[in-house]
Every structure is written in C-alpha cells, then in structure tokens.
Scaffold this motif. Structure first.
Motif, PDB file in Angstrom:
ATOM      1  N   ARG A  64      56.780  45.419  46.241  1.00 26.94           N
ATOM      2  CA  ARG A  64      57.187  46.718  45.701  1.00 26.94           C
ATOM      3  C   ARG A  64      56.889  47.847  46.673  1.00 26.94           C
ATOM      4  O   ARG A  64      56.451  48.925  46.274  1.00 26.94           O
ATOM      5  N   ASN A  65      57.154  47.613  47.989  1.00 24.91           N
ATOM      6  CA  ASN A  65      56.870  48.644  48.973  1.00 24.91           C
ATOM      7  C   ASN A  65      55.495  49.241  48.658  1.00 24.91           C
ATOM      8  O   ASN A  65      55.347  50.447  48.427  1.00 24.91           O
ATOM      9  N   PHE A  66      54.476  48.428  48.702  1.00 30.17           N
ATOM     10  CA  PHE A  66      53.184  48.677  48.102  1.00 30.17           C
ATOM     11  C   PHE A  66      52.690  50.095  48.314  1.00 30.17           C
ATOM     12  O   PHE A  66      52.256  50.470  49.405  1.00 30.17           O
ATOM     13  N   SER A  67      52.739  50.886  47.253  1.00 30.15           N
ATOM     14  CA  SER A  67      52.289  52.273  47.291  1.00 30.15           C
ATOM     15  C   SER A  67      51.871  52.680  45.880  1.00 30.15           C
ATOM     16  O   SER A  67      52.594  53.440  45.202  1.00 30.15           O
ATOM     17  N   PRO A  68      50.736  52.177  45.424  1.00 28.48           N
ATOM     18  CA  PRO A  68      50.305  52.508  44.068  1.00 28.48           C
ATOM     19  C   PRO A  68      49.829  53.946  43.961  1.00 28.48           C
ATOM     20  O   PRO A  68      49.596  54.612  44.983  1.00 28.48           O
ATOM     21  N   TYR A  69      49.678  54.427  42.769  1.00 27.45           N
ATOM     22  CA  TYR A  69      49.059  55.723  42.565  1.00 27.45           C
ATOM     23  C   TYR A  69      47.556  55.597  42.767  1.00 27.45           C
ATOM     24  O   TYR A  69      46.929  56.487  43.353  1.00 27.45           O
ATOM     25  N   ALA A  70      46.979  54.496  42.307  1.00 33.33           N
ATOM     26  CA  ALA A  70      45.533  54.286  42.417  1.00 33.33           C
ATOM     27  C   ALA A  70      45.219  52.807  42.358  1.00 33.33           C
ATOM     28  O   ALA A  70      46.026  52.001  41.879  1.00 33.33           O
ATOM     29  N   MET A  71      44.041  52.468  42.858  1.00 36.25           N
ATOM     30  CA  MET A  71      43.520  51.104  42.773  1.00 36.25           C
ATOM     31  C   MET A  71      42.146  51.154  42.127  1.00 36.25           C
ATOM     32  O   MET A  71      41.415  52.147  42.266  1.00 36.25           O
ATOM     33  N   GLY A  72      41.789  50.082  41.460  1.00 38.15           N
ATOM     34  CA  GLY A  72      40.488  50.054  40.808  1.00 38.15           C
ATOM     35  C   GLY A  72      39.816  48.700  40.938  1.00 38.15           C
ATOM     36  O   GLY A  72      40.473  47.696  41.218  1.00 38.15           O
ATOM     37  N   TRP A  73      38.505  48.718  40.742  1.00 42.98           N
ATOM     38  CA  TRP A  73      37.706  47.498  40.709  1.00 42.98           C
ATOM     39  C   TRP A  73      37.059  47.367  39.334  1.00 42.98           C
ATOM     40  O   TRP A  73      36.564  48.356  38.770  1.00 42.98           O
ATOM     41  N   PHE A  74      37.036  46.146  38.853  1.00 49.04           N
ATOM     42  CA  PHE A  74      36.484  45.822  37.551  1.00 49.04           C
ATOM     43  C   PHE A  74      35.675  44.535  37.687  1.00 49.04           C
ATOM     44  O   PHE A  74      35.782  43.826  38.681  1.00 49.04           O
ATOM     45  N   ARG A  75      34.899  44.228  36.665  1.00 49.16           N
ATOM     46  CA  ARG A  75      34.199  42.955  36.652  1.00 49.16           C
ATOM     47  C   ARG A  75      34.054  42.457  35.215  1.00 49.16           C
ATOM     48  O   ARG A  75      34.100  43.231  34.270  1.00 49.16           O
ATOM     49  N   GLN A  76      33.884  41.141  35.122  1.00 51.02           N
ATOM     50  CA  GLN A  76      33.676  40.533  33.813  1.00 51.02           C
ATOM     51  C   GLN A  76      32.607  39.468  33.950  1.00 51.02           C
ATOM     52  O   GLN A  76      32.805  38.464  34.652  1.00 51.02           O
ATOM     53  N   ALA A  77      31.494  39.694  33.292  1.00 49.78           N
ATOM     54  CA  ALA A  77      30.404  38.720  33.262  1.00 49.78           C
ATOM     55  C   ALA A  77      30.654  37.729  32.129  1.00 49.78           C
ATOM     56  O   ALA A  77      31.407  38.022  31.198  1.00 49.78           O
ATOM     57  N   PRO A  78      30.012  36.572  32.199  1.00 49.59           N
ATOM     58  CA  PRO A  78      30.206  35.564  31.141  1.00 49.59           C
ATOM     59  C   PRO A  78      29.912  36.136  29.760  1.00 49.59           C
ATOM     60  O   PRO A  78      28.906  36.815  29.552  1.00 49.59           O
ATOM     61  N   GLU A  79      30.829  35.897  28.841  1.00 50.32           N
ATOM     62  CA  GLU A  79      30.695  36.302  27.441  1.00 50.32           C
ATOM     63  C   GLU A  79      30.609  37.812  27.277  1.00 50.32           C
ATOM     64  O   GLU A  79      30.125  38.298  26.255  1.00 50.32           O
ATOM     65  N   LYS A  80      31.078  38.565  28.249  1.00 50.01           N
ATOM     66  CA  LYS A  80      31.114  40.017  28.140  1.00 50.01           C
ATOM     67  C   LYS A  80      32.521  40.517  28.386  1.00 50.01           C
ATOM     68  O   LYS A  80      33.348  39.831  28.972  1.00 50.01           O
ATOM     69  N   GLU A  81      32.778  41.734  27.927  1.00 51.42           N
ATOM     70  CA  GLU A  81      34.091  42.313  28.143  1.00 51.42           C
ATOM     71  C   GLU A  81      34.221  42.797  29.586  1.00 51.42           C
ATOM     72  O   GLU A  81      33.236  43.079  30.272  1.00 51.42           O
ATOM     73  N   ARG A  82      35.469  42.891  30.031  1.00 48.68           N
ATOM     74  CA  ARG A  82      35.712  43.415  31.349  1.00 48.68           C
ATOM     75  C   ARG A  82      35.309  44.877  31.405  1.00 48.68           C
ATOM     76  O   ARG A  82      35.614  45.639  30.491  1.00 48.68           O
ATOM     77  N   GLU A  83      34.627  45.287  32.468  1.00 50.24           N
ATOM     78  CA  GLU A  83      34.211  46.672  32.591  1.00 50.24           C
ATOM     79  C   GLU A  83      34.726  47.279  33.884  1.00 50.24           C
ATOM     80  O   GLU A  83      34.838  46.618  34.918  1.00 50.24           O
ATOM     81  N   SER A  84      35.023  48.555  33.804  1.00 48.98           N
ATOM     82  CA  SER A  84      35.493  49.292  34.964  1.00 48.98           C
ATOM     83  C   SER A  84      34.319  49.659  35.845  1.00 48.98           C
ATOM     84  O   SER A  84      33.233  49.984  35.353  1.00 48.98           O
ATOM     85  N   LEU A  85      34.551  49.617  37.159  1.00 49.36           N
ATOM     86  CA  LEU A  85      33.504  49.988  38.108  1.00 49.36           C
ATOM     87  C   LEU A  85      33.866  51.246  38.890  1.00 49.36           C
ATOM     88  O   LEU A  85      33.088  52.184  38.963  1.00 49.36           O
ATOM     89  N   ALA A  86      35.034  51.234  39.503  1.00 54.72           N
ATOM     90  CA  ALA A  86      35.398  52.349  40.373  1.00 54.72           C
ATOM     91  C   ALA A  86      36.900  52.351  40.570  1.00 54.72           C
ATOM     92  O   ALA A  86      37.556  51.315  40.441  1.00 54.72           O
ATOM     93  N   SER A  87      37.430  53.519  40.896  1.00 56.89           N
ATOM     94  CA  SER A  87      38.851  53.630  41.206  1.00 56.89           C
ATOM     95  C   SER A  87      39.036  54.659  42.303  1.00 56.89           C
ATOM     96  O   SER A  87      38.176  55.527  42.519  1.00 56.89           O
ATOM     97  N   ILE A  88      40.178  54.547  42.972  1.00 54.69           N
ATOM     98  CA  ILE A  88      40.443  55.451  44.095  1.00 54.69           C
ATOM     99  C   ILE A  88      41.926  55.735  44.155  1.00 54.69           C
ATOM    100  O   ILE A  88      42.755  54.845  43.947  1.00 54.69           O
ATOM    101  N   HIS A  89      42.287  56.988  44.396  1.00 58.44           N
ATOM    102  CA  HIS A  89      43.688  57.333  44.560  1.00 58.44           C
ATOM    103  C   HIS A  89      44.192  56.831  45.898  1.00 58.44           C
ATOM    104  O   HIS A  89      43.439  56.741  46.869  1.00 58.44           O
TER     105      HIS A  89
END
Length: 128
Positions: free
Chosen positions: A27-52
């Motif tokens: 898709r002519n890679f050009s997002p508005y932003a990118m983010g990092w998330f994580r999911q530990a065992p038996e836990k919900e996915r959580e947001s860590l950081a994002s960047i434009h």
C-alpha cells in the motif's frame, strides 16, 4: 495489502535491553502512525507507545514511560521499540500495528487511533 513483520524479540535477564523492529510493506507504505503493543499470558493486549509517521509526535502509555523508546526510520519503513531495564513483568508477545486513517477530531487537536493492521508478534521473555 499491508504487511507488518516484527523481529528482535528473545530471552534476556532482568535489567537487560532489547530493540524490537517492525518492517512494513504494501500500500505504498505510508501510515498515519505506528504503534507497539504487548500481550502477556492470560492478560489483555495493552498499548505501549505510538509515533506519527510524519513529524516528531510520539506517545507513551504508563507501562512504557521511562524505560521504552519508540522511533522510526521512514526510508526503511521501520518502527523500533528500544526497551531498557527489562523486568520479568515485561514478558509478553509484542506486536506492532499501523493506522492508515489519521482520524483527527476537534479541529485536528485530537487523534483517534484505528489500528487496522497488525503484525504476528515477537516473543520477549525476561528472566529474574
């Protein structure tokens, strides 16, 4: 179609560091932003950081403040997550995601993220 591929995960002792990478393609890679998330065992996915993708704006959730740093290299279609002073509680699968919508509201003063594309994740294990 957009593809995101994470790398850089692994096993590390407490106090150690890792740098995760996420390479985007398609898709002519050009997002508005990118983010990092994580999911530990038996836990919900959580947001860590994002960047434009344009400009310096970066955002951190509480879990990432002080120890993690997000950065990007537009020429390489890559976003990074530098993680320092890792703790066993950081053990999780780490994901990157892309927002191509750029949903701005309140006259452009606020951004509502839409993480439409996700990588497969990379495992990070921190031992004590």
């Amino acid at each position: 179609q957009v593809q995101l591929v994470e790398s850089g995960g692994g096993s590390v002792q407490a106090g150690g560091s890792l740098r995760l990478s996420c390479v985007g393609s398609g898709r002519n890679f050009s997002p508005y932003a990118m983010g990092w998330f994580r999911q530990a065992p038996e836990k919900e996915r959580e947001s860590l950081a994002s960047i434009h993708w344009s400009g310096p704006a970066a955002y951190y959730e509480e879990a990432a403040k002080g120890r993690f740093a997000i950065s990007r290299d537009n020429a390489k279609n890559t976003v990074y997550l530098q993680m320092n002073n890792l703790e066993p509680l950081d053990t999780a699968v780490y994901f990157c995601a892309a927002d191509f919508r750029g949903d701005l509201r309140d006259g452009g003063m606020s951004w509502v993220p839409h993480w439409d594309y996700w990588g497969q994740g990379t495992q990070v294990t921190v031992s004590s």
